[in-house]
Design an enzyme around this catalytic site. Sequence first.
Site, mmCIF file in Angstrom:
data_model
loop_
_atom_site.group_PDB
_atom_site.id
_atom_site.type_symbol
_atom_site.label_atom_id
_atom_site.label_comp_id
_atom_site.label_asym_id
_atom_site.label_seq_id
_atom_site.Cartn_x
_atom_site.Cartn_y
_atom_site.Cartn_z
ATOM 1 N N ASP A 1 0.860 -1.184 0.000
ATOM 2 C CA ASP A 1 0.000 0.000 0.000
ATOM 3 C C ASP A 1 0.897 1.236 0.000
ATOM 4 O O ASP A 1 2.108 1.137 0.164
ATOM 5 C CB ASP A 1 -0.934 0.004 1.219
ATOM 6 C CG ASP A 1 -0.230 -0.456 2.473
ATOM 7 O OD1 ASP A 1 0.958 -0.100 2.655
ATOM 8 O OD2 ASP A 1 -0.840 -1.158 3.287
ATOM 9 N N ASP B 1 1.604 4.868 1.661
ATOM 10 C CA ASP B 1 1.322 5.766 2.780
ATOM 11 C C ASP B 1 1.885 7.151 2.488
ATOM 12 O O ASP B 1 2.995 7.289 1.996
ATOM 13 C CB ASP B 1 1.934 5.225 4.073
ATOM 14 C CG ASP B 1 1.297 3.910 4.495
ATOM 15 O OD1 ASP B 1 0.131 3.686 4.127
ATOM 16 O OD2 ASP B 1 1.972 3.104 5.161
ATOM 17 N N ASP C 1 10.797 3.720 12.782
ATOM 18 C CA ASP C 1 11.514 2.608 13.402
ATOM 19 C C ASP C 1 12.861 2.303 12.744
ATOM 20 O O ASP C 1 13.912 2.504 13.347
ATOM 21 C CB ASP C 1 10.612 1.362 13.495
ATOM 22 C CG ASP C 1 9.858 1.047 12.206
ATOM 23 O OD1 ASP C 1 10.101 1.704 11.175
ATOM 24 O OD2 ASP C 1 9.018 0.114 12.231
HETATM 25 P P1 ATP Z 1 4.518 -3.125 5.218
HETATM 26 O O1 ATP Z 1 5.024 -3.225 3.835
HETATM 27 O O2 ATP Z 1 4.525 -4.412 5.903
HETATM 28 O O3 ATP Z 1 3.232 -2.366 5.353
HETATM 29 P P2 ATP Z 1 5.584 -0.771 6.462
HETATM 30 O O4 ATP Z 1 6.993 -0.355 6.728
HETATM 31 O O5 ATP Z 1 4.789 0.061 5.531
HETATM 32 O O6 ATP Z 1 5.643 -2.274 5.990
HETATM 33 P P3 ATP Z 1 3.554 -0.200 8.372
HETATM 34 O O7 ATP Z 1 3.171 -0.978 9.570
HETATM 35 O O8 ATP Z 1 2.581 -0.052 7.258
HETATM 36 O O9 ATP Z 1 4.881 -0.882 7.852
HETATM 37 O O10 ATP Z 1 4.033 1.215 8.871
HETATM 38 C C1 ATP Z 1 4.274 2.313 8.004
HETATM 39 C C2 ATP Z 1 5.457 3.131 8.496
HETATM 40 O O11 ATP Z 1 5.185 3.685 9.784
HETATM 41 C C3 ATP Z 1 6.743 2.342 8.689
HETATM 42 O O12 ATP Z 1 7.489 2.272 7.501
HETATM 43 C C4 ATP Z 1 7.458 3.131 9.766
HETATM 44 O O13 ATP Z 1 8.139 4.205 9.210
HETATM 45 C C5 ATP Z 1 6.331 3.655 10.612
HETATM 46 N N1 ATP Z 1 6.050 2.783 11.751
HETATM 47 C C6 ATP Z 1 5.126 1.792 11.824
HETATM 48 N N2 ATP Z 1 5.124 1.201 13.010
HETATM 49 C C7 ATP Z 1 6.052 1.818 13.749
HETATM 50 C C8 ATP Z 1 6.517 1.677 15.080
HETATM 51 N N3 ATP Z 1 6.009 0.756 15.888
HETATM 52 N N4 ATP Z 1 7.500 2.521 15.504
HETATM 53 C C9 ATP Z 1 7.990 3.467 14.675
HETATM 54 N N5 ATP Z 1 7.606 3.643 13.420
HETATM 55 C C10 ATP Z 1 6.651 2.839 12.945
HETATM 56 MG MG MG Z 2 2.657 -0.177 5.076
#
Ligand code: ATP
Ligand code: MG
Length: 440
Positions: free
Chosen positions: A54, A56, A136
């Site tokens: 997705d 963001d 993170d």
């Molecule tokens: P995925 O492809 O699995 O969705 P993602 O990196 O996009 O991986 P998300 O859970 O959608 O993961 O989170 C979006 C963004 O928000 C992450 O890339 C990170 O920058 C931030 N983020 C999410 N969870 C945390 C956390 N617990 N602590 C700090 N930053 C976070």
């Molecule tokens: Mg994501």
Amino acid sequence: MQAYTLPRAEHGISREDISDNALKVLYRLNKSGFEAYLVGGCVRDLMLGKLPKDFDVVTNATPEQIKSLFKNCRLIGRRFRLAHIVFGREIIEVATFRGHHSEGESDNKLGQQDAQGQLVRDNVFGTIEEDAERRDFTFNAMYYSVADFTVTDFARGRDAVKNREVDLIGDPETRYREDPVRMLRAIRFAAKLDMTITPRTAKPIPELAHLLANIPPARLFEETLKLFLGGAGVQTFRLLQQYGLLTPLFPQLESIAKNPDSRECQFILKVLENTDERINSNQRVTPAFLYAALLWYPLEEHAQKLQAESGLNQHDAFNIASGEVIHRQVQRIMIPKRFSTVIRDIWILQQRLPRRFGRRAFQLLSHPKFRAGYDFLHARGEIEGGNTMELADWWTEFQHADQGKQKKLLNALRQSEGSKSSGPRKRRRRSPEKRDAGNA
Ligand code: ATP
Ligand code: MG
């Protein structure tokens, strides 16, 4: 934080790889005078040449300002306030830059930490630099702009992508204490992206794993779904085990977790392997099947114990144990009712599938969860062999046979069971139900 501006030639991301709806959101925000970027997983995945799950968006517009720009906008979230822009089935998540919590703020309504240093509320708005520091991993703090097609890389995320490293921003122990779920995220990215966790990021995990007990069970349910249903479940399970994260999530797997070569572990890995295969070929999976597998041996063990200790019959012991094993698990990870009923169906079918006489075999075939129950039996058979495999093979044949063949299979079964039995024929005929149950 030192930010690096990567021009198009250095990040390789093209607008063609970005969802049209995400582009619309970015352009509209920019046109209205706001900063807006793609950030997080989508930028990382695009750099890795992977299709993002997705897209963001992050911006300096507040949720209310975002809402006023988009008719199709909903505001959501408590821990993090966010805007969802809805385009049919696609949702573009738009967040406002998040800032730090200054000391005086620690007990106000916007940002809060509990006694363990864990963030419980997180709605302080900030600058893009602050937003980047709060993310993170280094590869998750890259911001793509459609205003000039650059990526702003705040934590040398591009190097992490190149070197295939999972590395936390800031001091790992502090970051895990702020949010222990980051330990699970480290494992998830390492497994899913086939990367290694840097030593500094890996080191505190075993000592801090117990902090997961402070995370609300509903959040852990969401996180475990992402962990096990991301297409790399086998590797995820191994890493969880290696870092001591399995027991805090599944206390009933404590003895299994210590013994990766055990039959119990092999069974879970077998089911995860099948799950990965299904996900990677776009087949449906249900979390219920996975939970049924994770808790199967704890259930068997508990049922046997109940039977031995309280003289319950096998059937009752199994039923009571099913309820108790699920009850213990939901203390840690919430399991919605729609899944827990399926978990129990799958388990009950393990009791019923051996009993095939008379109309039962046909009744079982039309059970709404037959397929899941049979698949489960088959996975057990592959690990346990012997009678379980024979039974699974019988069902494989029976469900695909035509009527004539099905009759033959049932007759053959009756005969082979008859020849095994030493009792007089007459008695068996009189009470087929009892004989049947005895076979289970
Ligand atoms: P995925 O492809 O699995 O969705 P993602 O990196 O996009 O991986 P998300 O859970 O959608 O993961 O989170 C979006 C963004 O928000 C992450 O890339 C990170 O920058 C931030 N983020 C999410 N969870 C945390 C956390 N617990 N602590 C700090 N930053 C976070
Ligand atoms: Mg994501």
